[in-house]
Design a protein around this motif. Structure first.
Motif, short mmCIF file in Angstrom:
data_model
loop_
_atom_site.label_atom_id
_atom_site.label_comp_id
_atom_site.label_asym_id
_atom_site.label_seq_id
_atom_site.Cartn_x
_atom_site.Cartn_y
_atom_site.Cartn_z
N ARG A 457 -16.47 -5.02 92.81
CA ARG A 457 -16.26 -4.08 93.92
C ARG A 457 -17.47 -3.17 94.10
O ARG A 457 -17.81 -2.79 95.23
N GLU A 458 -18.12 -2.82 93.01
CA GLU A 458 -19.31 -1.97 93.14
C GLU A 458 -20.41 -2.70 93.91
O GLU A 458 -21.03 -2.14 94.81
N ASP A 461 -18.74 -3.60 97.72
CA ASP A 461 -18.36 -2.50 98.62
C ASP A 461 -19.39 -1.38 98.68
O ASP A 461 -19.40 -0.61 99.65
N VAL A 462 -20.24 -1.27 97.66
CA VAL A 462 -21.18 -0.15 97.61
C VAL A 462 -22.64 -0.61 97.67
O VAL A 462 -23.39 -0.21 98.57
N LEU A 463 -23.03 -1.45 96.74
CA LEU A 463 -24.46 -1.74 96.58
C LEU A 463 -25.02 -2.63 97.68
O LEU A 463 -26.10 -2.35 98.21
N ARG A 466 -25.26 -0.68 100.86
CA ARG A 466 -26.32 0.32 100.73
C ARG A 466 -27.69 -0.33 100.89
O ARG A 466 -28.58 0.21 101.57
N THR A 479 -31.36 -0.25 94.16
CA THR A 479 -30.03 -0.82 94.40
C THR A 479 -29.95 -2.25 93.89
O THR A 479 -28.97 -2.64 93.24
#
Length: 532
Positions: A457-458, A461-463, A466, A479
Motif C-alpha cells: 500500500r505504501e 498509494d503513496v510512493l 508521489r 522516492t
C-alpha cells in the motif's frame, strides 16, 4: 511473448566460423537497394491471437518493432535519449501545474499513408479503443490513468488524467498510443490479420507463410510528415527461427545486419575474433531478467523469498551463462537508469548460506524447502534452461532447498503464470520508456503486468503517485529509493541480471549505432548506405 518479456536468443551450440566473410554487404542481400535486417522476433497470427499487430493487442518487442516503423505517436523519445519531443504533434504540454491535463496540437497537413487526413478525432479513437478493448495481454496499463480525452477542432487533443503523471509524455511516445485510421481499426474490437496502416515513416508489406511472417518490406511513406529523418527508401526485415540461422544468413550475405537477437556466444566470438567486413556494435541495454513469486503461496512465503535472495549468486549466473552480454542486477531499476540503487546487495550482501539458514530457522520453516521453479523453454532461447539449471544448483547446493525446474512453451506458460499456477517463475522485461516508473509501477501498481497478488500500500498509494508528480525526474530519486527498499525487503520479485545489446552489420551500412534504441526498439529510418 508479451512485449514486456525479454527475448534472448539460443546460446548453446551456436557459431563456429558463423560470421566469417568480407567485402561490402551490398552484394547478395535483398537485391536492389533494400537494406536487409535480420531478427529472431516471431510474428504469428493464430486462433488464440488473430490480431497480433493491432496496437491494442500487441505488447511484444517484435510487434512494437513493426509498429514503430508504421504508426506515428504524438511524441517521440529522441534517438539519443532524453525527454519526449513532438512527433505527430507540433506541440505538446501540460496545461496545469499538477500534471493532470496534457494538450497536443497536431502538425498541419498530417495524413495517413493513403492520403486520408489525420485529425484529433483519429487520435482520440486510437487511444480510446486501447482502453475500451482492454486486452488481457495488451498495453492498456500504460493508458489506465487516462480519465477522458477531449478534442477541439481537427487538430487539438486534451488528455485529462485521473492523477498527476509527469511520465505521461513518455507513454504517448509508445506504440500503445499509435495513431491508426478508423476505417481499418474498429472501436471495440481488434483488427485481425498481419497488416498495419498508419502515418509513420514507412508502409509495410508482410510475406506470410502458414500464418507466420517470414519477411516484411518497409517502403518509405511519401506522405509522412513528422520529426524523423528517413535516410533510406526500403528496408526488408527477415525473420529467422533462431540466432544460428540469422548468423548464417549474414555469413552468406543474404542480410546486411543482424539485430534482435544475437546470441551471447556470437557476440563473444566476434569480440575475440573480429571478422573482416563485419562490424560488431555494442550498445547500452535496459532489459532485465528476474524471478517472480506467487506471494499468496505459503511455499514461497516472505522468509523463503528472502532466503532465496540471500543465496542467489548473480555474478556467477551472468558470467557463466551470458558472458559479456549481461551483468548482475541488484534492483528492478537498471544501473543505467537514474534513481537506481543496489537495494538487494545493500540488504543481503554477498551470497550466504548461513544467513539464509538463519532466516528460515527464525521463521520456523523446515528445510529443505521444496518447490518447482518454472521457465519458458521456447521463448528466451536455450540459455534460459542453462540459467535455471544454475539457479537450481545454487539453491539446492545450500542444502536448504529441494528445487526442481520445469520448462514449458510460451503459449501455455504466460497464461498459466498470469492465472497463478506457479509458485515461482522466471520472466524478463523490456521497458516501454527509459524511466524508473516503468520498472516499478508495472509490477507494483494496480492491475500489474504479472497479475501478482502482492500489494504494498505504501508503494501503490503513496510512493508511485508521489514519484509521478515530479516533472524533474531526478527529484523523484528519493522516492524510488524507498520503493526499491520495499521490493528488496518483501521480495515479490528478484532481479537477476541486466542485459547488453549487440548488433553486427556488414560494411557499407551506416547508422547502425542509432538504429536500436536503449529500450531495444528498431529505428530503421536511421540506416543508410556508405562506401565500404
Amino acid at each position: 511473448m508479451n512485449r514486456k518479456t525479454l527475448v534472448l536468443p539460443a546460446v548453446v551450440g551456436l557459431l563456429a566460423p558463423v560470421l566469417a566473410g568480407c567485402g561490402s554487404g551490398d552484394e547478395g542481400a535483398g537485391g536492389g537497394n533494400a537494406i536487409v535486417v535480420g531478427t529472431t522476433d516471431q510474428l504469428v497470427a493464430s486462433q488464440e491471437n488473430p490480431a497480433p499487430l493491432d496496437p491494442a493487442i500487441g505488447y511484444e518487442a517484435g510487434v512494437w518493432n513493426v509498429l514503430r516503423q508504421t504508426v506515428q505517436t504524438l511524441t517521440a523519445v529522441p534517438t539519443g535519449g532524453g525527454e519526449p519531443v513532438p512527433e505527430a504533434a507540433r506541440s505538446c504540454t501540460f496545461t496545469d501545474t499538477e500534471n493532470e491535463s496534457y494538450r497536443c496540437t497536431l502538425r498541419p497537413g498530417l495524413t495517413f499513408a493513403d492520403q486520408t487526413p489525420v485529425t484529433a478525432d483519429d487520435v482520440k479513437h486510437s487511444i480510446q479503443r486501447i482502453i475500451d478493448i482492454d486486452a488481457d495481454t495488451g498495453p492498456v496499463g500504460l493508458l489506465a490513468n487516462v480519465d477522458a480525452i477531449e478534442t477541439k477542432g481537427d487538430d487539438q487533443v486534451i488528455f485529462h488524467l485521473k492523477t498527476p503523471d509527469a511520465t505521461f509524455p513518455y507513454k504517448l511516445a509508445t506504440p500503445a498510443a499509435g495513431i491508426v485510421p478508423k476505417e481499418h481499426y474498429p472501436a471495440k474490437a481488434p483488427r485481425k490479420g498481419l497488416q498495419v496502416n498508419g502515418s509513420g515513416p514507412y508502409t509495410m508489406k508482410p510475406q506470410v507463410e502458414d500464418g507466420r511472417v517470414v519477411k516484411i518490406t518497409f517502403d518509405r511513406n511519401p506522405s509522412y510528415k513528422g520529426g524523423l529523418k528517413v535516410l533510406n527508401d526500403t528496408v526488408e526485415m527477415d525473420l529467422f527461427p533462431d540466432a544460428e540461422a540469422m548468423g548464417k544468413a549474414l555469413e552468406e550475405k543474404k542480410i546486411h545486419m543482424m539485430t534482435r537477437a544475437m546470441s551471447p556466444e556470437q557476440a563473444h566470438d566476434m569480440l575475440v575474433n573480429p571478422r573482416e567486413g563485419v562490424e560488431l556494435t555494442e550498445m547500452p541495454g535496459l532489459a532485465i531478467s528476474y524471478l517472480g513469486f506467487d506471494t499468496k503461496d505459503p511455499v514461497v512465503n516472505k522468509a523463503v523469498r528472502q532466503a532465496i535472495a540471500q543465496l542467489i549468486d548473480r555474478g556467477e549466473i551472468a558470467g557463466k551463462v551470458y558472458g559479456t552480454t549481461a551483468e548482475p542486477l541488484y534492483s528492478l531499476i537498471p544501473s543505467s537508469i537514474p534513481g537506481h540503487t543496489n537495494a538487494f546487495f545493500n540488504k543481503y550482501g554477498e551470497p550466504s548460506t548461513a544467513k539464509a539458514a538463519e532466516t528460515l530457522r527464525e521463521a520456523g520453516i523446515e528445510t529443505p524447502v521444496k518447490f518447482t521453479l518454472h521457465y519458458t523453454n521456447d521463448h528466451y532461447g536455450s540459455a534460459t534452461a542453462e540459467e535455471f539449471k544454475a539457479i537450481q544448483q545454487q539453491l539446492n547446493g545450500s542444502g536448504l532447498f529441494d528445487v526442481s525446474v520445469e520448462g514449458k512453451e510460451w503459449s501455455a506458460y504466460r497464461a498459466e503464470q498470469k492465472r497463478g499456477d506457479y509458485a515461482a517463475y522466471g520472466m524478463g522485461w523490456f521497458p516501454d520508456f527509459p524511466d524508473p516508473d516503468n520498472y516499478t509501477a508495472p509490477f507494483l501498481d494496480e492491475n500489474n503486468f504479472l497479475n501478482s497478488p502482492y500489494r504494498s500500500r505504501e508503494a501503490q498509494d503513496v510512493l508511485i503517485p508521489r514519484s509521478r508528480r515530479e516533472s524533474d525526474r531526478t527529484a523523484a530519486a528519493a522516492t524510488y529509493e524507498k520503493i526499491q527498499d520495499i521490493v528488496a525487503t518483501d521480495v515479490p520479485l528478484l532481479p537477476i541480471w541486466q542485459g547488453k545489446q549487440y548488433v553486427a552489420a556488414r560494411d557499407g551500412i551506416a547508422g547502425v549505432e542509432r538504429s536500436v534504441s536503449s529500450t531495444s526498439e528498431l529505428q530503421l529510418w536511421e540506416l543508410n548506405r556508405h562506401s565500404a
